[in-house]
Design a protein around this motif. Sequence first.
Motif, PDB file in Angstrom:
ATOM      1  N   ILE A  59      -8.064  -6.984  -0.535  1.00 16.32           N
ATOM      2  CA  ILE A  59      -7.798  -5.693   0.600  1.00 16.32           C
ATOM      3  C   ILE A  59      -6.373  -5.310  -0.128  1.00 16.32           C
ATOM      4  CG2 ILE A  59      -7.221  -5.212   2.692  1.00 16.32           C
ATOM      5  CD1 ILE A  59     -10.293  -5.602   2.375  1.00 16.32           C
ATOM      6  N   SER A 101      -2.874  -0.315   1.710  1.00 11.68           N
ATOM      7  CA  SER A 101      -3.054   1.015   2.180  1.00 11.68           C
ATOM      8  C   SER A 101      -4.584   1.003   3.207  1.00 11.68           C
ATOM      9  CB  SER A 101      -3.240   1.812   1.196  1.00 11.68           C
ATOM     10  OG  SER A 101      -4.357   1.719   0.378  1.00 11.68           O
ATOM     11  N   GLN A 102      -5.225  -0.248   2.890  1.00 11.92           N
ATOM     12  CA  GLN A 102      -6.619  -0.115   3.616  1.00 11.92           C
ATOM     13  C   GLN A 102      -6.353  -0.937   5.167  1.00 11.92           C
ATOM     14  OE1 GLN A 102      -8.473  -2.308   0.287  1.00 11.92           O
ATOM     15  NE2 GLN A 102      -9.980  -0.687   0.222  1.00 11.92           N
ATOM     16  N   THR A 103      -5.160  -1.191   5.425  1.00 12.96           N
ATOM     17  CA  THR A 103      -4.888  -1.938   6.576  1.00 12.96           C
ATOM     18  C   THR A 103      -4.240  -1.043   7.434  1.00 12.96           C
ATOM     19  OG1 THR A 103      -2.775  -2.728   5.886  1.00 12.96           O
ATOM     20  CG2 THR A 103      -4.829  -4.011   5.421  1.00 12.96           C
ATOM     21  N   ASN A 104      -4.354  -1.420   8.837  1.00 14.04           N
ATOM     22  CA  ASN A 104      -3.401  -1.009  10.025  1.00 14.04           C
ATOM     23  C   ASN A 104      -3.021  -1.831  10.932  1.00 14.04           C
ATOM     24  OD1 ASN A 104      -5.141  -0.499  12.631  1.00 14.04           O
ATOM     25  ND2 ASN A 104      -6.763  -0.338  10.949  1.00 14.04           N
ATOM     26  N   ILE A 147      -8.669  -4.267   9.144  1.00  9.41           N
ATOM     27  CA  ILE A 147      -9.279  -3.147   8.565  1.00  9.41           C
ATOM     28  C   ILE A 147     -10.577  -2.234   9.379  1.00  9.41           C
ATOM     29  CG2 ILE A 147      -8.587  -4.542   6.245  1.00  9.41           C
ATOM     30  CD1 ILE A 147     -11.531  -5.541   6.593  1.00  9.41           C
ATOM     31  N   SER A 148     -10.984  -1.538   8.844  1.00  7.71           N
ATOM     32  CA  SER A 148     -11.852  -0.552   9.390  1.00  7.71           C
ATOM     33  C   SER A 148     -13.356  -1.479   9.614  1.00  7.71           C
ATOM     34  CB  SER A 148     -11.948   0.660   8.741  1.00  7.71           C
ATOM     35  OG  SER A 148     -12.830   0.369   7.503  1.00  7.71           O
ATOM     36  N   LEU A 208     -15.491  -0.800   6.390  1.00 11.19           N
ATOM     37  CA  LEU A 208     -15.085  -1.496   4.909  1.00 11.19           C
ATOM     38  C   LEU A 208     -15.238  -2.703   5.131  1.00 11.19           C
ATOM     39  CD1 LEU A 208     -13.361  -1.528   2.537  1.00 11.19           C
ATOM     40  CD2 LEU A 208     -11.345  -2.055   3.730  1.00 11.19           C
ATOM     41  N   TYR A 247     -17.693  -4.676   2.539  1.00 10.76           N
ATOM     42  CA  TYR A 247     -17.324  -6.063   1.687  1.00 10.76           C
ATOM     43  C   TYR A 247     -18.119  -7.225   1.929  1.00 10.76           C
ATOM     44  CZ  TYR A 247     -13.501  -3.544  -0.617  1.00 10.76           C
ATOM     45  OH  TYR A 247     -12.549  -2.733  -1.219  1.00 10.76           O
TER      46      TYR A 247
END
Length: 348
Positions: free
Chosen positions: A13, A16-19, A40-41, A44, A48
């Motif tokens: 991961i 940039s794919q995390t918040n 993560i969304s 996504l 995965y």
Amino acid sequence: MGDLCNVLMCKRILASQTNTEEGVPFYKIGTIGNAPDAYISKELFDDYKTKYNYPHKGEVMITCAGTVGKCVIYDGKDAYYQDSNIVWIDNPSQCISNSFLYHLLAKVDWRKLNSTTIIRIYNDDLRNLKLSYPQIEEQQKISRLLSFLDERIATQNKIIDKLQSLIKGIRNDVFGKLRKDIGLNAKVGDVLSYEQPQPYIVEDTEYTAGGTPVLTANKAFVLGYTSETDGIYDKGDCIIFDDFTLDCKYVDFPFKVKSSAIKILTAKNKELLRYTFEFLKYLDLSTDEHKRHYIAETQNQEFILPTTQIVRTIAHAFSTLSSRMQTIVKQRDMLELQKQYLLRQMFI
């Protein structure tokens, strides 16, 4: 272990794919087993989870960097895990039950992998790990016993956390009210005397299993024990105060110390000493400056000094709470000792 199990990990991961606010929890080596600090969304995650390796409920996850060897049993809830730093043991044969495997891996001293200060567990380290295990029925009995002890220890830790929160809340209420009713009318140095620690510093830091405790004022508190008989502080109750971190501990037993960065604080009686200790804890002192603080700053800290009766009442209340805390901690420590004893006997 590689003859029976596979070592797997999640898909990488990107940052940039995390918040930090919402979605499926993304666990890293510092957060697995605790609260997540990244997400993560759901889209996504679903993608995965379908396309790449993903753990099954009950499988053992293990950290391979940072605090290496931390084991967690995957609970089946939606979550994603940092690739390579967190792996899990895919265990299709079930010759070793997952619960038994958890206890086996949790007991391994991974520091023996190499002599460097930075340790990492590689997949081959896990695959080449030699395991001894009994029949599955015996594994289940052993796992149930160890899991029971783990549950008891976890319960004690929750009780400790709740009591710590209660004590902190009472402390804030008591001194907040005194501050409003009486105000700051003295200084810490008016009621506390200090002594330098040099006569009580331990000479040999190769600690023994028993003897006189060697103390620090920070979180560790008891560093170990010494058989040395000279230079023991045995003058009664005191506060040990770390001159650099501003941490402090109330001590009511003989001891030695390791560091010269300690001040030993005393008062004219136990009630005033306990009261002042609780006031220092109420202040929640901290610093980023690497210097000695007590003589220049802390003893000049403004202080609330009420009547003798109020001091006595507050000291008695907090002493009672402290005794209760010590009892609960001892119960937890005894459970941990029981578990370690069983592990030594079962997994020689």
